[in-house]
Design a protein around this motif. Structure first.
Motif, PDB file in Angstrom:
ATOM      1  N   MET A   1     -19.184 -29.764  -2.299  1.00  0.00           N
ATOM      2  CA  MET A   1     -19.094 -28.380  -3.254  1.00  0.00           C
ATOM      3  C   MET A   1     -17.845 -27.772  -3.170  1.00  0.00           C
ATOM      4  N   LYS A   2     -17.405 -27.155  -4.265  1.00  0.00           N
ATOM      5  CA  LYS A   2     -16.382 -26.619  -4.579  1.00  0.00           C
ATOM      6  C   LYS A   2     -16.050 -25.247  -3.792  1.00  0.00           C
ATOM      7  N   ASN A   3     -14.981 -25.096  -2.982  1.00  0.00           N
ATOM      8  CA  ASN A   3     -14.718 -24.035  -2.369  1.00  0.00           C
ATOM      9  C   ASN A   3     -14.299 -23.007  -3.336  1.00  0.00           C
ATOM     10  N   THR A   4     -14.882 -21.793  -3.599  1.00  0.00           N
ATOM     11  CA  THR A   4     -14.594 -20.838  -4.304  1.00  0.00           C
ATOM     12  C   THR A   4     -14.175 -19.606  -3.644  1.00  0.00           C
ATOM     13  N   GLN A   5     -13.802 -19.675  -2.298  1.00  0.00           N
ATOM     14  CA  GLN A   5     -13.420 -18.538  -1.464  1.00  0.00           C
ATOM     15  C   GLN A   5     -12.081 -17.977  -2.231  1.00  0.00           C
ATOM     16  N   LYS A   6     -12.071 -16.677  -2.258  1.00  0.00           N
ATOM     17  CA  LYS A   6     -10.856 -15.989  -2.751  1.00  0.00           C
ATOM     18  C   LYS A   6      -9.665 -16.204  -1.533  1.00  0.00           C
ATOM     19  N   ILE A   7      -8.616 -16.518  -2.069  1.00  0.00           N
ATOM     20  CA  ILE A   7      -7.619 -16.418  -0.847  1.00  0.00           C
ATOM     21  C   ILE A   7      -6.942 -15.131  -0.796  1.00  0.00           C
ATOM     22  N   PRO A   8      -6.780 -14.636   0.373  1.00  0.00           N
ATOM     23  CA  PRO A   8      -6.379 -13.125   0.419  1.00  0.00           C
ATOM     24  C   PRO A   8      -4.876 -12.830   0.352  1.00  0.00           C
ATOM     25  N   VAL A   9      -4.384 -12.168  -0.356  1.00  0.00           N
ATOM     26  CA  VAL A   9      -2.894 -11.950  -0.566  1.00  0.00           C
ATOM     27  C   VAL A   9      -2.264 -11.641   0.610  1.00  0.00           C
ATOM     28  N   VAL A  10      -2.981 -10.866   1.643  1.00  0.00           N
ATOM     29  CA  VAL A  10      -2.423 -10.538   2.819  1.00  0.00           C
ATOM     30  C   VAL A  10      -3.478 -10.626   4.050  1.00  0.00           C
ATOM     31  N   SER A  11      -3.559 -11.545   5.006  1.00  0.00           N
ATOM     32  CA  SER A  11      -4.590 -11.779   5.832  1.00  0.00           C
ATOM     33  C   SER A  11      -4.650 -10.748   6.962  1.00  0.00           C
ATOM     34  N   LYS A  12      -5.541 -10.461   7.615  1.00  0.00           N
ATOM     35  CA  LYS A  12      -5.719  -9.579   8.670  1.00  0.00           C
ATOM     36  C   LYS A  12      -4.687  -9.848   9.695  1.00  0.00           C
ATOM     37  N   GLN A  13      -4.422 -11.299  10.024  1.00  0.00           N
ATOM     38  CA  GLN A  13      -3.700 -11.792  11.124  1.00  0.00           C
ATOM     39  C   GLN A  13      -2.297 -11.120  11.063  1.00  0.00           C
ATOM     40  N   VAL A  14      -1.836 -11.014   9.950  1.00  0.00           N
ATOM     41  CA  VAL A  14      -0.337 -10.452   9.683  1.00  0.00           C
ATOM     42  C   VAL A  14      -0.064  -9.275   9.019  1.00  0.00           C
ATOM     43  N   LEU A  15      -1.293  -8.451   9.059  1.00  0.00           N
ATOM     44  CA  LEU A  15      -1.423  -7.166   8.365  1.00  0.00           C
ATOM     45  C   LEU A  15      -0.141  -6.038   8.872  1.00  0.00           C
ATOM     46  N   LEU A  16      -0.052  -6.175  10.451  1.00  0.00           N
ATOM     47  CA  LEU A  16       0.752  -5.012  10.847  1.00  0.00           C
ATOM     48  C   LEU A  16       2.396  -5.444  10.652  1.00  0.00           C
ATOM     49  N   PRO A  17       2.730  -6.943  10.709  1.00  0.00           N
ATOM     50  CA  PRO A  17       4.126  -7.428  10.539  1.00  0.00           C
ATOM     51  C   PRO A  17       4.365  -7.354   9.024  1.00  0.00           C
ATOM     52  N   PHE A  18       3.325  -7.287   8.179  1.00  0.00           N
ATOM     53  CA  PHE A  18       3.447  -7.163   6.758  1.00  0.00           C
ATOM     54  C   PHE A  18       3.752  -5.834   6.469  1.00  0.00           C
ATOM     55  N   ILE A  19       3.253  -4.823   7.140  1.00  0.00           N
ATOM     56  CA  ILE A  19       3.497  -3.181   6.955  1.00  0.00           C
ATOM     57  C   ILE A  19       4.646  -3.043   7.073  1.00  0.00           C
ATOM     58  N   LEU A  20       5.221  -3.537   8.683  1.00  0.00           N
ATOM     59  CA  LEU A  20       6.624  -3.196   9.154  1.00  0.00           C
ATOM     60  C   LEU A  20       7.762  -3.543   8.212  1.00  0.00           C
ATOM     61  N   VAL A  21       7.531  -5.151   7.802  1.00  0.00           N
ATOM     62  CA  VAL A  21       8.525  -5.449   6.679  1.00  0.00           C
ATOM     63  C   VAL A  21       8.524  -4.960   5.441  1.00  0.00           C
ATOM     64  N   THR A  22       7.198  -4.392   4.769  1.00  0.00           N
ATOM     65  CA  THR A  22       7.045  -3.865   3.570  1.00  0.00           C
ATOM     66  C   THR A  22       7.984  -2.500   3.697  1.00  0.00           C
ATOM     67  N   SER A  23       7.850  -1.874   4.831  1.00  0.00           N
ATOM     68  CA  SER A  23       8.686  -0.583   4.940  1.00  0.00           C
ATOM     69  C   SER A  23       9.985  -0.818   4.703  1.00  0.00           C
TER      70      SER A  23
END
Length: 446
Positions: free
Chosen positions: A1-23
């Motif tokens: 069966m084809k996987n239709t799950q949407k790929i997140p732009v930013v996963s929860k695992q890297v959310l804090l580092p993403f916010i800090l680097v985005t700053s």
């Protein structure tokens, strides 16, 4: 069966580092746009011509060219986090050097401070852009970078606000009499020296405060755990990567397009003040048009980030480049306020360009993206020498902005032929990204 799950732009695992680097994107946006009005400010305070004043941008963006490749070496040998820490140290040092520069009242000391400050920005941009792209799936890398870059104009707006409220509005050298004539030029030597000292202190203080804030950010990022690989690769690995990336036409074209894009952006945002002044608008009021330019830039960044979900990035880059060319023609040939409005509208078209060129150029480069990122940051040198060329055009007839007519328009209008040429280069790259480069292919032959 084809996987239709949407790929997140930013996963929860890297959310804090993403916010800090985005700053950090906002932090260098702040530095960029608190500095743009300084071209006009230093010209008046130190009584420079347009070409001499444009060396503010040459020093500022020249630092990117000098330090981007060393930054890539540091990141590749150590880690993303080390690159960010070194960048913040240099950023803070350059900003704090405004204190002795103001005490010495030396223009070249100010230029040196800006030059060192942008050593730090070169480290931050060389590190943060590929780091953001690496924080998730490759399929969403360009969307993720556009999202992070969307916070750059928020910092830029803050920089403009500080420039308007705490610098431009407080400069005595910008005062005019009841007839709109400058007062500074008519002062005695002693009075003029006192105003010069006072105004240079006005410029100094926000930069010193910025340096202290950067130190706070340095402490925060130093203590937070950031996800990354430590590779410890030697110089031979680095040079092997460089040899590989320069065999790829898509990357080389991206470096060229980025250089011309940044040159166009800095020219449009620096000389909007001179364009407005030629229409009888003083610097303090001209900031409102710079605000409008950044506002439509921010709107365009969020809108285009959304549109990238449905439209090929090369196609969108091409369309916006064509729009920018059209608005540049309006700024050149439309007289009065509508010409100024057309110049403001260029910023909407510019909103997508930097991160999209970046994403196309780094597509499927893998770990070679680290040195490749350095060359894309070095391409920011376009912001160093192209404003100087525009300053030379403005000085063709004298220190003012409408001394002569070229093609029937004042030289300040005609000078925007330079951004127009730059956007033509970007349009060609967008066309090739759409028609030639295999962005959706699993191969990497271009």
């Amino acid at each position: 069966m084809k996987n239709t799950q949407k790929i997140p732009v930013v996963s929860k695992q890297v959310l804090l580092p993403f916010i800090l680097v985005t700053s950090l994107f906002a932090l260098w946006g702040f530095a960029n746009d608190i500095t743009n009005p300084m071209v006009s400010a230093f010209k008046k305070i130190l009584e420079l011509n347009n070409t001499q004043a444009s060396w503010v941008q040459a020093a500022f963006y020249g630092g990117y060219f000098t330090m981007a490749l060393p930054a890539a070496f540091v990141v590749k040998k150590y880690s993303y986090k080390v690159g960010i820490i070194v960048g913040l140290i240099l950023y803070a040092l350059g900003a704090l050097l405004f204190f002795p520069a103001a005490a010495m009242e030396n223009y070249f000391f100010f230029l040196a401070a800006l030059y060192i400050l942008t050593f730090g920005l070169a480290f931050l941009e060389t590190t943060a852009n590929p780091y953001i792209m690496a924080m998730g799936a490759e399929e969403t890398a360009t969307q993720r970078l556009n999202l992070a870059q969307a916070f750059n104009p928020l910092g830029a707006l803050s920089g403009l606000l500080v420039a308007q409220v705490f610098i431009l509005s407080a400069l005595q050298s910008d005062n005019v009499d009841a007839d709109g004539n400058g007062i500074y030029e008519t002062l005695s030597g002693t009075a003029k020296a006192a105003v010069k000292t006072s105004d240079l202190l006005v410029i100094r203080n926000p930069y010193v405060m910025l340096g202290l804030f950067v130190i706070v950010m340095l402490i925060i990022i130093s203590v937070v755990k950031m996800p990354e690989k430590r590779e410890g690769e030697d110089a031979s690995d680095m040079w092997s990567s460089i040899r590989r990336i320069f065999k790829k036409e898509r990357f080389v074209g991206g470096v060229i397009a980025q250089m011309f894009y940044v040159g166009a952006q800095i020219m449009c945002w620096t000389y909007i003040y001179q364009y407005a002044e030629n229409l009888g608008i003083d610097n303090r009021s001209a900031v409102n048009y710079a605000y409008a330019a950044l506002g439509v830039f921010l709107l365009g960044r969020f809108l285009c980030t959304y549109l990238l979900r449905f439209i090929n990035s090369g196609k969108l880059l091409l369309l916006l480049s064509i729009g920018a060319i059209g608005f540049c023609l309006g700024a050149i040939f439309i007289h009065g306020m509508w010409g100024l409005y057309s110049l403001v509208a260029v910023s909407f078209c510019m909103s997508l360009m930097f991160p999209t060129i970046y994403g196309i150029a780094l597509h499927r480069l893998g770990d070679d993206a680290k040195p490749a990122s350095a060359f894309l940051v070095m391409a920011i040198v376009g912001g160093a020498f192209m404003p100087v060329l525009q300053g030379l055009v403005l000085d063709l007839g004298g220190p003012e902005y409408a001394n002569i007519l070229i093609l029937g328009v004042p030289e300040v209008n005609f000078s925007f032929i330079l951004p127009l040429i730059c956007f033509l280069v970007v349009a060609i790259y967008g066309y090739r990204a759409l028609k030639v480069y295999s962005l959706d292919s699993t191969t990497d032959d271009v």
